[in-house]
Design a protein around this motif. Sequence first.
Motif, short mmCIF file in Angstrom:
data_model
loop_
_atom_site.label_atom_id
_atom_site.label_comp_id
_atom_site.label_asym_id
_atom_site.label_seq_id
_atom_site.Cartn_x
_atom_site.Cartn_y
_atom_site.Cartn_z
N GLU A 1 -15.30 -10.05 6.86
CA GLU A 1 -14.35 -9.34 6.00
C GLU A 1 -14.89 -7.92 5.77
O GLU A 1 -15.97 -7.74 5.23
CB GLU A 1 -14.18 -10.07 4.68
CG GLU A 1 -13.64 -11.49 4.85
CD GLU A 1 -13.46 -12.20 3.52
OE1 GLU A 1 -13.63 -11.54 2.47
OE2 GLU A 1 -13.16 -13.41 3.53
N ASP A 2 -14.13 -6.94 6.18
CA ASP A 2 -14.58 -5.55 6.17
C ASP A 2 -13.60 -4.72 5.35
O ASP A 2 -12.52 -4.36 5.83
CB ASP A 2 -14.64 -5.03 7.61
CG ASP A 2 -15.50 -3.80 7.75
OD1 ASP A 2 -16.03 -3.33 6.73
OD2 ASP A 2 -15.63 -3.30 8.88
N TYR A 3 -13.95 -4.40 4.11
CA TYR A 3 -13.02 -3.74 3.21
C TYR A 3 -13.47 -2.34 2.82
O TYR A 3 -12.90 -1.34 3.22
CB TYR A 3 -12.81 -4.59 1.95
CG TYR A 3 -12.27 -5.98 2.22
CD1 TYR A 3 -11.39 -6.22 3.27
CD2 TYR A 3 -12.64 -7.06 1.43
CE1 TYR A 3 -10.89 -7.48 3.52
CE2 TYR A 3 -12.15 -8.33 1.67
CZ TYR A 3 -11.27 -8.54 2.71
OH TYR A 3 -10.78 -9.80 2.95
N ASP A 4 -14.51 -2.26 1.99
CA ASP A 4 -14.90 -0.98 1.40
C ASP A 4 -15.28 0.06 2.45
O ASP A 4 -14.90 1.23 2.35
CB ASP A 4 -16.06 -1.17 0.43
CG ASP A 4 -15.68 -2.02 -0.77
OD1 ASP A 4 -14.47 -2.15 -1.01
OD2 ASP A 4 -16.58 -2.55 -1.45
N TRP A 5 -16.04 -0.35 3.45
CA TRP A 5 -16.45 0.61 4.47
C TRP A 5 -15.24 1.12 5.25
O TRP A 5 -15.17 2.29 5.60
CB TRP A 5 -17.46 -0.04 5.42
CG TRP A 5 -18.81 -0.24 4.81
CD1 TRP A 5 -19.35 0.45 3.77
CD2 TRP A 5 -19.79 -1.21 5.20
NE1 TRP A 5 -20.60 -0.02 3.48
CE2 TRP A 5 -20.91 -1.04 4.34
CE3 TRP A 5 -19.83 -2.19 6.18
CZ2 TRP A 5 -22.05 -1.82 4.45
CZ3 TRP A 5 -20.97 -2.97 6.29
CH2 TRP A 5 -22.07 -2.79 5.43
N ASP B 1 -16.03 4.77 6.63
CA ASP B 1 -17.44 4.67 7.03
C ASP B 1 -17.57 3.67 8.18
O ASP B 1 -18.14 2.59 8.04
CB ASP B 1 -18.28 4.24 5.83
CG ASP B 1 -19.78 4.38 6.08
OD1 ASP B 1 -20.14 4.80 7.19
OD2 ASP B 1 -20.56 4.05 5.17
N SER B 2 -17.05 4.06 9.34
CA SER B 2 -17.07 3.15 10.50
C SER B 2 -18.49 2.88 10.99
O SER B 2 -18.75 1.83 11.59
CB SER B 2 -16.22 3.73 11.63
OG SER B 2 -16.68 5.02 11.99
N ALA B 3 -19.40 3.81 10.74
CA ALA B 3 -20.78 3.59 11.18
C ALA B 3 -21.40 2.41 10.45
O ALA B 3 -22.07 1.56 11.05
CB ALA B 3 -21.61 4.85 10.94
N SER B 4 -21.18 2.32 9.13
CA SER B 4 -21.71 1.18 8.38
C SER B 4 -21.03 -0.11 8.79
O SER B 4 -21.67 -1.18 8.83
CB SER B 4 -21.53 1.42 6.87
OG SER B 4 -22.35 2.47 6.42
N MET C 1 -18.93 -16.81 6.19
CA MET C 1 -18.13 -15.61 5.96
C MET C 1 -19.04 -14.53 5.41
O MET C 1 -19.78 -14.75 4.46
CB MET C 1 -17.00 -15.92 4.98
CG MET C 1 -16.14 -14.72 4.63
SD MET C 1 -14.63 -15.20 3.77
CE MET C 1 -15.29 -15.95 2.30
N VAL C 2 -19.01 -13.35 6.01
CA VAL C 2 -19.84 -12.24 5.58
C VAL C 2 -18.93 -11.08 5.25
O VAL C 2 -18.09 -10.69 6.06
CB VAL C 2 -20.84 -11.83 6.68
CG1 VAL C 2 -21.64 -10.62 6.22
CG2 VAL C 2 -21.78 -12.98 6.99
N SER C 3 -19.03 -10.50 4.07
CA SER C 3 -18.20 -9.36 3.69
C SER C 3 -19.01 -8.09 3.81
O SER C 3 -20.23 -8.10 3.73
CB SER C 3 -17.69 -9.52 2.26
OG SER C 3 -18.77 -9.58 1.37
N SER C 4 -18.30 -6.96 4.00
CA SER C 4 -18.99 -5.68 4.13
C SER C 4 -19.46 -5.23 2.77
O SER C 4 -18.67 -5.02 1.86
CB SER C 4 -18.07 -4.64 4.75
OG SER C 4 -17.07 -4.26 3.87
N SER C 5 -20.73 -5.08 2.61
CA SER C 5 -21.32 -4.64 1.35
C SER C 5 -22.67 -4.04 1.67
O SER C 5 -23.34 -4.46 2.60
CB SER C 5 -21.49 -5.81 0.38
OG SER C 5 -22.34 -5.46 -0.68
#
Length: 313
Positions: free
Chosen positions: A30-34, A39-42, A1-5
Amino acid sequence: MVSSSRALSSRVAPGRAPWASPAFDVLQLEDYDWVTAGDSASSAEGVAVAFARLGYPVDRQHYLSGFVLRPDQAAEWGLIEAAADVARARGVAETFLWALPQVMRDGFVHFDTEQEDAVDAFDDVLFPLALGREAEVAPGFSTAILTSSGGREARNAAWAEARTSYDVGPGLRSEADIGVLLAFFRARMGAARGFRLRDPFDFDAVGEVVGVGDGVARRFALVKSYGAAARRITRPVAGSVSVAVGGVGTSAFSVEAGGWVVLDGAPALGAPVTAGFAFDVPVRFAEDRLSVARATFLAGVAARVPLVEVREA
């Protein structure tokens, strides 16, 4: 599992990690903060890094989009939904909006238009004949006008942008042109498939303000302004886009499909982002039938070949 950070690349060691494919059945992203920051590019870069480092094919990925922490942040559901749609378009096995208590709390509802979008076919090819200045160009709006018995009017504009119609028939100059047109019409299946058209009267823009830096956003939509009105540009000509941040030109950007500029770094707060570009208009044949008579063409009578602009954004 990789989260957006933003620490993603530092947490995953170079090369394949022990948990890389095929160690597990599924990679859960898991993509939360972006997402909630817009920040769709990140987000896209994070997905690319996860794939490069871990190697799970897209059909063995699950994507979790969200979430909305507080009720006063309910406007973020639109960003979450858009990110989930991007993941589905990539072909992930499962997509989740996180999480059920927040969905129920805010009454969020998603309308699935996947089947409708599937018929929105577009061939990214340019209309093969030069239009010349004989072509007819007719931008139009949809305005409802109610006139009272006393002669006063109430007007309601249904469209924020003009939709342009074209007649490219006057540009036909030879029988060879007719052959090219008929072949192109058949390949587009009449009105079924869209294509690019170079408008001879309106095809470029210089110094257009496409956004203002907030220290986070890196992705900006190309637009062309006509006074107070703005036209969304979705089909820039490849290689024609130039960008400046705070008045200083930069090459640290890329152009995404759909007319989006993605800067390598977020502009500083208040820094204007401007762009110059050439562009084509997405159009389709207005009718499923095309009639061109050799006799009338040789007599100097122009054929009628109507096209209509396709609204993509």
